[in-house]
Design an enzyme around this catalytic site. Structure first.
Site, mmCIF file in Angstrom:
data_model
loop_
_atom_site.group_PDB
_atom_site.id
_atom_site.type_symbol
_atom_site.label_atom_id
_atom_site.label_comp_id
_atom_site.label_asym_id
_atom_site.label_seq_id
_atom_site.Cartn_x
_atom_site.Cartn_y
_atom_site.Cartn_z
ATOM 1 N N ASN A 112 0.856 -1.179 0.000
ATOM 2 C CA ASN A 112 0.000 0.000 0.000
ATOM 3 C C ASN A 112 0.893 1.231 0.000
ATOM 4 O O ASN A 112 1.436 1.618 1.038
ATOM 5 C CB ASN A 112 -0.917 0.015 1.227
ATOM 6 C CG ASN A 112 -1.770 1.274 1.279
ATOM 7 O OD1 ASN A 112 -2.068 1.874 0.250
ATOM 8 N ND2 ASN A 112 -2.149 1.680 2.476
ATOM 9 N N ILE A 113 1.102 1.827 -1.165
ATOM 10 C CA ILE A 113 1.964 3.000 -1.289
ATOM 11 C C ILE A 113 1.092 4.236 -1.113
ATOM 12 O O ILE A 113 0.225 4.506 -1.943
ATOM 13 C CB ILE A 113 2.665 3.028 -2.662
ATOM 14 C CG1 ILE A 113 3.431 1.716 -2.895
ATOM 15 C CG2 ILE A 113 3.615 4.225 -2.751
ATOM 16 C CD1 ILE A 113 3.994 1.575 -4.286
ATOM 17 N N CYS A 137 15.641 5.061 2.398
ATOM 18 C CA CYS A 137 14.751 4.186 3.160
ATOM 19 C C CYS A 137 15.660 3.146 3.809
ATOM 20 O O CYS A 137 16.728 3.503 4.307
ATOM 21 C CB CYS A 137 13.670 3.574 2.276
ATOM 22 S SG CYS A 137 14.282 2.775 0.769
#
Length: 202
Positions: A112-113, A137
């Protein structure tokens, strides 16, 4: 005088670079000649995106000397976990501002971006007042790749070039969902794009 040597090594599509800088001239307070060697190790998956914008995986203390050479003003951190204290102290001692955008690192098929979060991160990235800037990240592959890919859309890169760059860093871990996200990302809401980015062509 400086002699700079660069060695590359990769395994499983990963990139690591160590830069050795030797100062081969100089003298000590007593007048004796000396030689000074120091190793600068960039973070995993480090690369320059554009002038003043860099990308990488998560830096650790072995990378701090290298990061100091970049004269960073900002770091865009794309993980939800708290920033480690040793990294936070490095930022404080070097006057670097941290922008954290917590994007979950779930694996496919449960990806789920959050488009709004990526959009806010991108606004920080294109604000030249935040440059020089590092985007990272955990591994510098998926979340970082999505932000950079959306930046490339602002720069009018074609999708083939955007995907080629993404896959170069993600390698065997490339995700169809990430590429789909970049393809569908709507850049029309960015009304005021700095000329440094809007005029770049691919």
């Amino acid at each position: 005088m400086k002699a700079v040597s660069v060695t590359d090594g990769d395994g499983n599509g990963d990139t690591c670079r160590t830069i050795g800088v030797a100062l081969v001239s100089g003298s000590s307070p007593t007048g004796e000649a000396y030689e000074y060697d120091e190793q600068y190790t960039p973070p995993f998956n480090f690369a320059m995106v554009e002038n003043g914008i860099y990308r990488s995986g998560f830096p650790d203390s072995t990378n701090f000397s290298f990061l100091q050479t970049l004269s960073l003003r900002s770091i865009v951190y794309l993980c939800p976990e708290p920033y480690p204290e040793v990294n936070a102290e490095f930022l404080r001692s070097n006057g670097i501002r941290l922008f954290q955008f917590g994007v979950d690192g779930s694996k496919e098929p449960f990806v789920n971006i959050p488009e709004d979060t990526i959009r806010e991160a991108l606004k920080v990235v294109i604000d030249i007042r935040n440059h020089p800037l590092l985007i990272h990240c955990k591994r510098g592959k998926h979340r970082t790749g999505c932000v950079v890919g959306c930046l490339r859309k602002l720069q009018k890169w074609c999708l083939t070039s955007i995907f080629d760059e993404y896959q170069r860093f993600a390698a065997a871990k490339a995700r169809v969902s990430d590429q789909r996200f970049m393809e569908l990302f709507d850049i029309s809401t960015f009304k005021h794009i700095p000329k440094e980015f809007s005029c770049l062509k691919r």
